[in-house]
Design a protein around this motif. Structure first.
Motif, PDB file in Angstrom:
ATOM      1  N   ASP A   1       9.010  -0.318   4.357  1.00 45.17           N
ATOM      2  CA  ASP A   1       7.931   0.531   3.856  1.00 45.17           C
ATOM      3  C   ASP A   1       6.846  -0.297   3.175  1.00 45.17           C
ATOM      4  O   ASP A   1       5.649  -0.012   3.311  1.00 45.17           O
ATOM      5  CB  ASP A   1       8.486   1.574   2.876  1.00 45.17           C
ATOM      6  N   GLU A   2       7.254  -1.312   2.436  1.00 44.64           N
ATOM      7  CA  GLU A   2       6.309  -2.179   1.740  1.00 44.64           C
ATOM      8  C   GLU A   2       5.387  -2.879   2.728  1.00 44.64           C
ATOM      9  O   GLU A   2       4.154  -2.950   2.529  1.00 44.64           O
ATOM     10  CB  GLU A   2       7.084  -3.201   0.907  1.00 44.64           C
ATOM     11  N   VAL A   3       5.945  -3.409   3.808  1.00 41.09           N
ATOM     12  CA  VAL A   3       5.137  -4.103   4.803  1.00 41.09           C
ATOM     13  C   VAL A   3       4.221  -3.118   5.529  1.00 41.09           C
ATOM     14  O   VAL A   3       3.054  -3.434   5.819  1.00 41.09           O
ATOM     15  CB  VAL A   3       6.030  -4.862   5.797  1.00 41.09           C
ATOM     16  N   ALA A   4       4.722  -1.919   5.801  1.00 36.97           N
ATOM     17  CA  ALA A   4       3.877  -0.895   6.428  1.00 36.97           C
ATOM     18  C   ALA A   4       2.647  -0.620   5.575  1.00 36.97           C
ATOM     19  O   ALA A   4       1.527  -0.497   6.088  1.00 36.97           O
ATOM     20  CB  ALA A   4       4.677   0.383   6.658  1.00 36.97           C
ATOM     21  N   GLN A   5       2.842  -0.543   4.271  1.00 37.38           N
ATOM     22  CA  GLN A   5       1.722  -0.304   3.367  1.00 37.38           C
ATOM     23  C   GLN A   5       0.744  -1.476   3.387  1.00 37.38           C
ATOM     24  O   GLN A   5      -0.483  -1.289   3.333  1.00 37.38           O
ATOM     25  CB  GLN A   5       2.235  -0.064   1.942  1.00 37.38           C
ATOM     26  N   MET A   6       1.273  -2.695   3.479  1.00 39.81           N
ATOM     27  CA  MET A   6       0.395  -3.870   3.551  1.00 39.81           C
ATOM     28  C   MET A   6      -0.459  -3.842   4.816  1.00 39.81           C
ATOM     29  O   MET A   6      -1.652  -4.166   4.784  1.00 39.81           O
ATOM     30  CB  MET A   6       1.229  -5.155   3.525  1.00 39.81           C
ATOM     31  N   LEU A   7       0.135  -3.486   5.930  1.00 45.58           N
ATOM     32  CA  LEU A   7      -0.613  -3.400   7.186  1.00 45.58           C
ATOM     33  C   LEU A   7      -1.677  -2.310   7.105  1.00 45.58           C
ATOM     34  O   LEU A   7      -2.803  -2.479   7.592  1.00 45.58           O
ATOM     35  CB  LEU A   7       0.347  -3.126   8.344  1.00 45.58           C
ATOM     36  N   GLU A   8      -1.311  -1.203   6.480  1.00 45.93           N
ATOM     37  CA  GLU A   8      -2.255  -0.094   6.285  1.00 45.93           C
ATOM     38  C   GLU A   8      -3.442  -0.550   5.438  1.00 45.93           C
ATOM     39  O   GLU A   8      -4.601  -0.314   5.784  1.00 45.93           O
ATOM     40  CB  GLU A   8      -1.534   1.066   5.602  1.00 45.93           C
ATOM     41  N   THR A   9      -3.146  -1.200   4.329  1.00 43.08           N
ATOM     42  CA  THR A   9      -4.187  -1.665   3.413  1.00 43.08           C
ATOM     43  C   THR A   9      -5.109  -2.681   4.083  1.00 43.08           C
ATOM     44  O   THR A   9      -6.321  -2.721   3.810  1.00 43.08           O
ATOM     45  CB  THR A   9      -3.547  -2.285   2.159  1.00 43.08           C
ATOM     46  N   ALA A  10      -4.554  -3.505   4.966  1.00 44.24           N
ATOM     47  CA  ALA A  10      -5.344  -4.521   5.662  1.00 44.24           C
ATOM     48  C   ALA A  10      -6.233  -3.936   6.744  1.00 44.24           C
ATOM     49  O   ALA A  10      -7.056  -4.648   7.329  1.00 44.24           O
ATOM     50  CB  ALA A  10      -4.421  -5.573   6.263  1.00 44.24           C
ATOM     51  N   GLY A  11      -6.066  -2.652   7.026  1.00 47.39           N
ATOM     52  CA  GLY A  11      -6.891  -2.002   8.038  1.00 47.39           C
ATOM     53  C   GLY A  11      -6.484  -2.316   9.461  1.00 47.39           C
ATOM     54  O   GLY A  11      -7.280  -2.144  10.396  1.00 47.39           O
ATOM     55  N   LEU A  12      -5.253  -2.746   9.652  1.00 46.15           N
ATOM     56  CA  LEU A  12      -4.767  -3.069  10.994  1.00 46.15           C
ATOM     57  C   LEU A  12      -4.247  -1.826  11.704  1.00 46.15           C
ATOM     58  O   LEU A  12      -3.663  -0.938  11.080  1.00 46.15           O
ATOM     59  CB  LEU A  12      -3.664  -4.124  10.905  1.00 46.15           C
ATOM     60  N   ARG A  13      -4.461  -1.782  12.999  1.00 45.88           N
ATOM     61  CA  ARG A  13      -3.898  -0.699  13.798  1.00 45.88           C
ATOM     62  C   ARG A  13      -2.431  -1.043  14.070  1.00 45.88           C
ATOM     63  O   ARG A  13      -2.145  -2.053  14.708  1.00 45.88           O
ATOM     64  CB  ARG A  13      -4.656  -0.554  15.114  1.00 45.88           C
ATOM     65  N   TYR A  14      -1.523  -0.215  13.594  1.00 47.80           N
ATOM     66  CA  TYR A  14      -0.112  -0.531  13.764  1.00 47.80           C
ATOM     67  C   TYR A  14       0.675   0.742  14.037  1.00 47.80           C
ATOM     68  O   TYR A  14       0.216   1.867  13.785  1.00 47.80           O
ATOM     69  CB  TYR A  14       0.432  -1.228  12.518  1.00 47.80           C
ATOM     70  N   ALA A  15       1.869   0.552  14.554  1.00 48.75           N
ATOM     71  CA  ALA A  15       2.823   1.649  14.745  1.00 48.75           C
ATOM     72  C   ALA A  15       4.196   1.143  14.362  1.00 48.75           C
ATOM     73  O   ALA A  15       4.501  -0.047  14.526  1.00 48.75           O
ATOM     74  CB  ALA A  15       2.825   2.135  16.190  1.00 48.75           C
TER      75      ALA A  15
END
Length: 402
Positions: A254-268
């Motif tokens: 969950d922590e890494v998901a939030q980091m990817l979200e904050t960085a503005g990256l498109r992720y799934a």
């Protein structure tokens, strides 16, 4: 207990079956071969050897400290556990009375401690009980070896308390011998004999193009805390590449998901995009990153990539396993801290199948213009280092004096 309670907030298994931590167990196996694999990496290295011991008719007891190791054992040996051939338990707390209970309860034939786990009470209790305890798939990293030559040298003295060791290379043998270990056998690296789950590779092949959409693909394996900012910054600055991002610890998903979200990256997240059989449960979106938020599926994640970036190499604690990607003929990239995997990383770098990058700029350059590596190079390197299970099986009777 406070530590387990705190960790149990993120992973409830930490706080379950606490009586086992005090040496109280049910008995499913008696007089087994005992394999201590503290966590996930150690359990994976032990798996091919356990399979070979089971084929010889042995029963197996595995002990673990972390949920990741225990879950891997329970997943990998589910059928054998149901048949009463394998039992998985927590390793006891480091007290003399807990180990007395443990050894009296199971009466193991001998113990195999994977990698370099040194627990004084475990060692002393086994010597007192007469249970041969060996290091297995053992390495003595140079940093640890040099540190142990200074001061009181207590850890070095404990190493000599083992009944012997099955070590990865001649260089490792010389280090263990220098601190007083006897009965040392060079058997190689067991991870070269790991079974590869073919259904993971088939699943990866089925959805790879849908996810990558023709782009080059890199998988970041076993990423540890402290590296995320570097890797996420590298991803942000790299266009036209799909990254599969696999944190080492499940409590960090969950922590890494939030980091990817904050960085503005498109992720799934894998848990949202793929079903239990690793098939796409919805049309593949346009993403820069697939977050591997699952355990036991590393070969699937590696099957998605052209190359692997192995985590841990950009923090002082050191890099993790380079063997799994090489088993799939995937060239490897590692950061500067490889003391934890000195063997076989040094040999892999010399063979040209592993690229060591000293910093983020060099990492970005390697991703944008990868160093050429052929399948023939990787096959030659891999074949020259395989066979650790057979060598270990052959060495065990000699080590026991049979």
């Amino acid at each position: 207990m406070l530590y387990l309670k705190r960790r149990g907030r993120k992973d409830p298994l930490y706080a379950q079956k606490l009586s086992e931590r005090f040496g109280r167990y049910r008995r499913d196996v008696s007089n087994p071969v005992w394999v201590h694999a503290v966590s996930l990496g150690e359990m994976r290295s032990a798996t091919p050897l356990i399979r070979a011991l089971l084929a010889q008719g042995e029963t197996i007891l595995t002990t673990h400290f972390t949920p990741a190791g225990r879950r891997e054992a329970e997943r990998e040996f589910a059928e054998e556990i149901a048949a009463g051939k394998v039992q998985t338990v927590w390793v006891p707390f480091e007290y003399g009375f807990t180990y007395r209970r443990f050894l009296k309860h199971f009466a193991p034939k001998y113990g195999l401690v994977m990698e370099i786990e040194i627990w004084p009470r475990m060692i002393m209790a086994c010597r007192k009980q007469g249970t041969p305890l060996f290091m297995c798939n053992a390495q003595y990293p140079l940093k640890s070896f040099e540190k142990d030559q200074k001061g009181l040298g207590l850890r070095a003295a404990l190493v000599a308390g083992f009944a012997g060791g099955f070590v990865k290379s001649e260089g490792q043998k010389s280090r263990f011998s220098a601190v007083g270990m006897r009965n040392i056998h060079v058997t190689g690296e067991l991870r070269f004999d790991q079974p590869i789950p073919q259904h993971h590779l088939k699943a990866a092949a089925a959805c790879r193009n849908a996810l990558s959409k023709g782009r080059p693909s890199f998988t970041l394996t076993s990423v540890v805390e402290g590296e995320d900012a570097l890797y996420i910054d590298m991803i942000r600055q790299t266009d036209g590449v799909l990254f599969t991002y696999v944190p080492r610890a499940p409590e960090r998903f969950d922590e890494v998901a939030q980091m990817l979200e904050t960085a503005g990256l498109r992720y799934a997240r894998r848990s949202d995009l793929l079903d239990d059989d690793l098939g796409l449960n919805k049309p593949a979106p346009d993403i820069d990153v697939l977050l591997g938020d699952s355990l036991g599926e590393m070969y699937f994640y590696l099957g998605l990539c052209d190359r692997a970036i192995v985590g841990g190499g950009f923090v002082p604690k050191g890099a993790h396993n380079v063997i799994e990607p090489l088993a799939l003929k995937k060239p490897v990239v590692v950061g500067p801290h490889i003391w934890t995997i000195e063997y076989p990383a040094t040999e892999a770098i010399a063979a040209g199948v592993c690229q060591l990058v000293p910093d983020e700029a060099a990492l970005r350059a390697e991703v944008r213009a990868p160093t050429p590596v052929t399948d023939t190079q990787i096959t030659s390197f891999y074949d020259s280092h395989a066979g650790g299970v057979a060598r270990t099986l052959a060495a065990i009777p000699n080590a026991l004096g049979r």
